[in-house]
Motif scaffolding. Sequence first.
Motif, PDB file in Angstrom:
ATOM      1  N   GLY A 175       0.802  -1.210   0.000  1.00 27.48           N
ATOM      2  CA  GLY A 175       0.000   0.000   0.000  1.00 27.48           C
ATOM      3  C   GLY A 175       0.835   1.260   0.000  1.00 27.48           C
ATOM      4  O   GLY A 175       1.949   1.297  -0.521  1.00 27.48           O
ATOM      5  N   ALA A 176       0.299   2.313   0.620  1.00 26.20           N
ATOM      6  CA  ALA A 176       0.986   3.602   0.642  1.00 26.20           C
ATOM      7  C   ALA A 176       2.312   3.518   1.386  1.00 26.20           C
ATOM      8  O   ALA A 176       3.262   4.234   1.069  1.00 26.20           O
ATOM      9  CB  ALA A 176       0.091   4.651   1.302  1.00 26.20           C
ATOM     10  N   GLN A 177       2.390   2.613   2.401  1.00 19.92           N
ATOM     11  CA  GLN A 177       3.624   2.484   3.178  1.00 19.92           C
ATOM     12  C   GLN A 177       4.722   1.756   2.395  1.00 19.92           C
ATOM     13  O   GLN A 177       5.904   1.949   2.653  1.00 19.92           O
ATOM     14  CB  GLN A 177       3.354   1.745   4.490  1.00 19.92           C
ATOM     15  CG  GLN A 177       2.578   2.567   5.507  1.00 19.92           C
ATOM     16  CD  GLN A 177       1.093   2.635   5.203  1.00 19.92           C
ATOM     17  OE1 GLN A 177       0.493   1.643   4.802  1.00 19.92           O
ATOM     18  NE2 GLN A 177       0.492   3.798   5.391  1.00 19.92           N
ATOM     19  N   GLY A 178       4.316   0.918   1.447  1.00 18.06           N
ATOM     20  CA  GLY A 178       5.300   0.213   0.624  1.00 18.06           C
ATOM     21  C   GLY A 178       5.614   0.948  -0.660  1.00 18.06           C
ATOM     22  O   GLY A 178       6.530   0.564  -1.396  1.00 18.06           O
ATOM     23  N   CYS A 179       4.879   2.011  -0.925  1.00 19.43           N
ATOM     24  CA  CYS A 179       5.085   2.805  -2.131  1.00 19.43           C
ATOM     25  C   CYS A 179       6.416   3.534  -2.057  1.00 19.43           C
ATOM     26  O   CYS A 179       6.846   3.960  -0.984  1.00 19.43           O
ATOM     27  CB  CYS A 179       3.941   3.798  -2.261  1.00 19.43           C
ATOM     28  SG  CYS A 179       3.966   4.778  -3.750  1.00 19.43           S
ATOM     29  N   SER A 180       7.080   3.690  -3.171  1.00 17.03           N
ATOM     30  CA  SER A 180       8.408   4.299  -3.173  1.00 17.03           C
ATOM     31  C   SER A 180       8.353   5.748  -2.701  1.00 17.03           C
ATOM     32  O   SER A 180       7.334   6.427  -2.820  1.00 17.03           O
ATOM     33  CB  SER A 180       9.016   4.243  -4.576  1.00 17.03           C
ATOM     34  OG  SER A 180       8.296   5.064  -5.467  1.00 17.03           O
TER      35      SER A 180
END
Length: 392
Positions: free
Chosen positions: A357-362
Amino acid sequence: MLQHNVLLGIAALKDEMIAIRHQIHSNPELSFEEERTSNLVASLLEQYGYQVTRGIAKTGVVGQLKNGDGPSIGLRADMDALPIHEATSLSYASQNHGKMHACGHDGHTATLLTAARYLAANRDLFKGTINVIFQPAEEGYAGAEKMVQEGLFEKFPCDAIFGFHNWPGFEAGHFGFHAGPSMASADTVKITIEGKGGHGAMPHLSVDPVVVASSIIMALQTIVARNVNPLETTIITAGTIHAGSASNIIPNEAHMELTVRNLNPDVQDIVEQRIKDTVEYQAKSYGATAKAEYIRDYPLLTNSEKETAFAEKVGREFLGDDYIINDFKPITASEDFAFMLQKVPGCYVFVGNGLDGAQGCSLHNAHYDFNDEILPVVASYWVKLVEAYLKP
C-alpha cells in the motif's frame, strides 16, 4: 524492566504523535519555507523544557536539554516537503496544492519530537547534553550544509550524531545499519550543446545538436561499463533533454541535465573527468561544441564504524535480532545528513516503512505515506539510544 517502561511511556503518547504527524502532513512546506512547521517544533520543544534556538539556516530549529556534566549527543530530523501533488485521498492529505510530504519528513519530525518530550520528562535516564536538530531543506537544497556553515556544531557541540530515514520495501519497524559508505554522493551535470540550426529537410546544411545529445547519452554509459571497476557502483542518468520547437526545425542548441551517483570518492573524480571529456569530444566529432558544468551537490554519506556498531547494538538489545535487517546494503539515493557526518561521527539508520500500500510505495511518489505504526518504535529507539550514550 526500563525498556518495557519506555515502550509503555511512548505508547501512551502515540495518539498525540500521530496527530502531530498528520498536522505536519496536511500543511507541507518546501525547502527553506518551513515557517509553520518550524514554529510548531519550536513551541513544542519550549513546552517540553528545552532551550530553543530558531533561525539556523533560516527555518532550522535546535532544542538543547542538559542534565549535569557528561557527553553530548545530536539527533536530527528533516522537515521539508516536495513539490508533488498528493494523490492519496487521505483524510489528512496535503492542503497545499502541489506540495506533499512524499518522503516521510513529517514522520521523522514527529518521532523526534516525541522522543524529546519523553526524555525531558524522564531526566533520570541520562546525564549529559541532548541536542535535537530539526533541519530544513533536505530535498536538494543542502539545509544540513547550511546549518553546519552557520555554526551548528560550534554552538551545539556533539560527540556523536544520529538520524534515520524510513524505507519502503522493508518490513515495518525493522532496522538496517551499515558502517562505512552508506548512501551515494549526488552530482548534477548541466550540459549545453551548440550546433547550427536549419531546416529539417536539409540536415546536411546544419549541425544537429539533438543528434549530438543522443550520441552523448549513449556514450556516457560506456563510462560506467568501461572506465569504472565493475565492483564499484556508479550511476549516470540523463534526466532531462530540451531542444527544438517544431518537427521540421533543427535547433541551434540542446540542453541536458544528468544526475551522477557514486559510493567511492576516488571513482567520483574519475567519472567527473570522463564525463567532461566525453561531452566535449562527442560534440566535436559531429562538428558541434559542448560544455559540461559539473556540480557536486551532496557528498558520500559515511557512517562511522564505532557509532554504527553502537547504534546497532542498541537496536539489537531493544528490538531483538528478528527486527534487525542483516547485511543491509548501501543505498544509491543521497542524503545531506552526509554534511553533518563529515563534521561529527555518527550513524544514519534505516527503518522499514512497510511492504504494501501507501507504506510500501516508493519515496517521492504521489501515493506514498509514512507508516504511523512505526512512530512509537522509532521514538522509543531514540530514547534507548540516548539512554545508552548518556549513561547516568
